[in-house]
Design an enzyme around this catalytic site. Structure first.
Site, PDB file in Angstrom:
ATOM      1  N   ASP A 174       0.842  -1.197   0.000  1.00 19.44           N
ATOM      2  CA  ASP A 174       0.000   0.000   0.000  1.00 19.44           C
ATOM      3  C   ASP A 174       0.874   1.243   0.000  1.00 19.44           C
ATOM      4  OD1 ASP A 174      -2.284  -1.564   0.024  1.00 19.44           O
ATOM      5  OD2 ASP A 174      -2.408  -1.576   2.210  1.00 19.44           O
ATOM      6  N   LYS A 219       0.779  -8.291  -1.656  1.00 22.70           N
ATOM      7  CA  LYS A 219      -0.618  -7.944  -1.940  1.00 22.70           C
ATOM      8  C   LYS A 219      -0.691  -6.673  -2.766  1.00 22.70           C
ATOM      9  CE  LYS A 219      -3.658  -6.004   1.040  1.00 22.70           C
ATOM     10  NZ  LYS A 219      -4.439  -5.019   0.275  1.00 22.70           N
ATOM     11  N   ASP A 249      -5.724  -7.997  -4.484  1.00 22.12           N
ATOM     12  CA  ASP A 249      -6.803  -7.612  -3.549  1.00 22.12           C
ATOM     13  C   ASP A 249      -7.733  -6.629  -4.269  1.00 22.12           C
ATOM     14  OD1 ASP A 249      -8.271  -7.199  -1.233  1.00 22.12           O
ATOM     15  OD2 ASP A 249      -6.790  -5.867  -0.325  1.00 22.12           O
ATOM     16  N   LYS A 251     -11.028  -6.838  -4.494  1.00 20.37           N
ATOM     17  CA  LYS A 251     -12.311  -6.698  -3.783  1.00 20.37           C
ATOM     18  C   LYS A 251     -13.455  -6.444  -4.763  1.00 20.37           C
ATOM     19  CE  LYS A 251     -10.732  -5.229   0.737  1.00 20.37           C
ATOM     20  NZ  LYS A 251      -9.347  -4.816   0.485  1.00 20.37           N
ATOM     21  N   HIS A 302     -16.903  -6.401  -6.616  1.00 20.40           N
ATOM     22  CA  HIS A 302     -18.293  -6.420  -6.139  1.00 20.40           C
ATOM     23  C   HIS A 302     -19.141  -5.737  -7.215  1.00 20.40           C
ATOM     24  CE1 HIS A 302     -21.199  -5.518  -2.529  1.00 20.40           C
ATOM     25  NE2 HIS A 302     -21.777  -6.144  -3.523  1.00 20.40           N
ATOM     26  N   ASP A 303     -19.719  -6.540  -8.097  1.00 23.85           N
ATOM     27  CA  ASP A 303     -20.488  -5.972  -9.217  1.00 23.85           C
ATOM     28  C   ASP A 303     -21.419  -7.071  -9.730  1.00 23.85           C
ATOM     29  OD1 ASP A 303     -21.277  -4.401 -11.511  1.00 23.85           O
ATOM     30  OD2 ASP A 303     -19.353  -3.369 -11.402  1.00 23.85           O
ATOM     31  N   PRO A 319     -22.546 -10.302 -11.871  1.00 25.73           N
ATOM     32  CA  PRO A 319     -21.694 -11.462 -12.204  1.00 25.73           C
ATOM     33  C   PRO A 319     -20.908 -11.306 -13.497  1.00 25.73           C
ATOM     34  CG  PRO A 319     -23.788 -12.228 -11.348  1.00 25.73           C
ATOM     35  CD  PRO A 319     -23.908 -10.732 -11.470  1.00 25.73           C
ATOM     36  N   THR A 332     -19.776  -8.680 -15.055  1.00 28.04           N
ATOM     37  CA  THR A 332     -18.669  -7.723 -14.928  1.00 28.04           C
ATOM     38  C   THR A 332     -17.533  -8.312 -14.095  1.00 28.04           C
ATOM     39  OG1 THR A 332     -20.245  -5.919 -15.112  1.00 28.04           O
ATOM     40  CG2 THR A 332     -18.112  -5.359 -14.190  1.00 28.04           C
ATOM     41  N   THR A 358     -12.296  -5.758   8.274  1.00 29.56           N
ATOM     42  CA  THR A 358     -11.763  -5.658   9.636  1.00 29.56           C
ATOM     43  C   THR A 358     -11.811  -4.227  10.187  1.00 29.56           C
ATOM     44  OG1 THR A 358      -9.613  -5.741   8.526  1.00 29.56           O
ATOM     45  CG2 THR A 358     -10.282  -7.688   9.723  1.00 29.56           C
ATOM     46  N   ARG A 395      -1.897  -6.655  13.961  1.00 33.48           N
ATOM     47  CA  ARG A 395      -1.106  -5.618  14.632  1.00 33.48           C
ATOM     48  C   ARG A 395      -0.212  -6.234  15.695  1.00 33.48           C
ATOM     49  NH1 ARG A 395      -2.247  -3.428  10.807  1.00 33.48           N
ATOM     50  NH2 ARG A 395      -3.241  -1.415  10.466  1.00 33.48           N
TER      51      ARG A 395
HETATM   52  O1  C5P Z   1      -1.955  -1.470   6.934  1.00 36.75           O
HETATM   53  P1  C5P Z   1      -2.817  -2.646   7.269  1.00 36.75           P
HETATM   54  O2  C5P Z   1      -2.045  -3.776   7.902  1.00 36.75           O
HETATM   55  O3  C5P Z   1      -4.060  -2.262   8.037  1.00 36.75           O
HETATM   56  O4  C5P Z   1      -3.281  -3.182   5.822  1.00 36.75           O
HETATM   57  C1  C5P Z   1      -4.270  -4.150   5.680  1.00 36.75           C
HETATM   58  C2  C5P Z   1      -4.481  -4.377   4.231  1.00 36.75           C
HETATM   59  O5  C5P Z   1      -5.452  -5.406   4.081  1.00 36.75           O
HETATM   60  C3  C5P Z   1      -5.001  -3.172   3.465  1.00 36.75           C
HETATM   61  O6  C5P Z   1      -4.370  -3.195   2.205  1.00 36.75           O
HETATM   62  C4  C5P Z   1      -6.479  -3.421   3.298  1.00 36.75           C
HETATM   63  O7  C5P Z   1      -6.948  -2.922   2.077  1.00 36.75           O
HETATM   64  C5  C5P Z   1      -6.535  -4.942   3.292  1.00 36.75           C
HETATM   65  N1  C5P Z   1      -7.783  -5.527   3.757  1.00 36.75           N
HETATM   66  C6  C5P Z   1      -8.348  -5.265   4.973  1.00 36.75           C
HETATM   67  N2  C5P Z   1      -9.547  -5.819   5.331  1.00 36.75           N
HETATM   68  C7  C5P Z   1     -10.161  -6.665   4.497  1.00 36.75           C
HETATM   69  C8  C5P Z   1      -9.582  -6.966   3.253  1.00 36.75           C
HETATM   70  C9  C5P Z   1      -8.368  -6.395   2.926  1.00 36.75           C
HETATM   71  O8  C5P Z   1      -7.764  -4.527   5.759  1.00 36.75           O
HETATM   72  N3  C5P Z   1     -11.278  -7.263   4.879  1.00 36.75           N
END
Ligand code: C5P
Length: 239
Positions: A10, A32, A59, A61, A63-64, A66, A68, A123, A184
């Site tokens: 990121d 990722k 990643d 994600k 969501h559209d 089917p 697409t 999350t 974390r």
């Molecule tokens: O910096 P951090 O450890 O929070 O990064 C988490 C990564 O996981 C981010 O790139 C975020 O887009 C991704 N992610 C997430 N929750 C999800 C799916 C992916 O935090 N459910």
């Protein structure tokens, strides 16, 4: 399979992303490629990952509707893509379309099909946020319901918080994989993540993949931060 580390690239530009890949290369993590990289510099990051032969999790994600999503998955399948994800809230037909497109496109290219994972509840969503969204029950109940849908649609596993992994493994078995962001290490900032867990907690719960972004990318020494996380993971890995 022991739990694997996924490092989230990121960062705003390809030069920073490539630097991170070079720096962490010796640890052989999965990298990722998230929305920032996909919208900002996808061609360059895909080419770099391929040239260095590193494994990737796209990643996206998705969501559209089917059709697409099916078309988008076809565009994303490539040799180094091990995982591609969609949102479970896109529904059964959409997830099934993604799984089928991944298999068909990979067969056309003569490569292994990437695993399709479904995001359950982000999350960054706290229990109280779910009510606001009109979803009944807590994150655990919603993650379980969406996981059942994802499994029935043929997904390899789900993206969920580490706190939901034990129940999901109990309900759906060890072969249904759990990929957990919101990781974390003790003492690091939570930022926007709300349902967090330490690397040790995630591995103990049975997570198959741990996604870590800022605790590594924003560390003064990303390699040392990643090594410490891998050490913590190995210590808790069931023998
Ligand atoms: O910096 P951090 O450890 O929070 O990064 C988490 C990564 O996981 C981010 O790139 C975020 O887009 C991704 N992610 C997430 N929750 C999800 C799916 C992916 O935090 N459910």
């Amino acid at each position: 399979m022991s739990a694997q580390l996924i490092v989230a690239l990121d960062v705003p530009g390809p030069a920073e992303a490539e630097r991170l890949i070079d720096e962490l290369y010796e640890l052989d993590p999965i990298f990722k490629i998230g929305l920032e990289a996909l919208y900002g510099y996808s061609d360059r990051i895909f080419a770099y990952c391929e040239s260095r032969d590193v494994r990737t999790f796209i990643d996206a994600k998705l969501h559209d509707i089917p059709r697409t999503v099916e078309a988008a998955v076809r565009q994303l399948v490539r040799p180094n893509a091990h995982i591609i994800n969609v949102h479970a809230l896109g529904g059964n037909d959409m997830m099934r379309a993604a799984v089928e497109a991944a298999g068909e496109r990979a067969a056309e290219l003569g490569i292994a099909a990437p695993q399709i994972f479904a995001v359950t509840i982000l999350t960054s969503i706290a229990p109280e946020d779910l009510n606001e969204l009109g979803l009944q029950g807590g994150p655990g109940e919603n993650a379980t319901r969406l996981s059942a849908l994802a499994r029935d649609a043929g997904c390899s596993g789900v993206v969920c918080s580490a706190h939901e992994v034990r129940d999901l493994k109990r309900f759906f078995g060890d072969d249904f994989l759990a990929l957990t962001p919101g990781i974390r290490p003790v003492g690091t900032a939570h930022g926007d993540q709300k349902r967090t867990a330490s690397p040790a907690q995630a591995v103990e719960a049975g997570a198959d993949y741990l996604v870590v972004g800022r605790p590594i990318t924003e560390a003064a020494d990303p390699l040392a931060a990643a090594k410490a996380i891998l050490d913590e993971m190995r210590e808790k890995q069931p023998q």
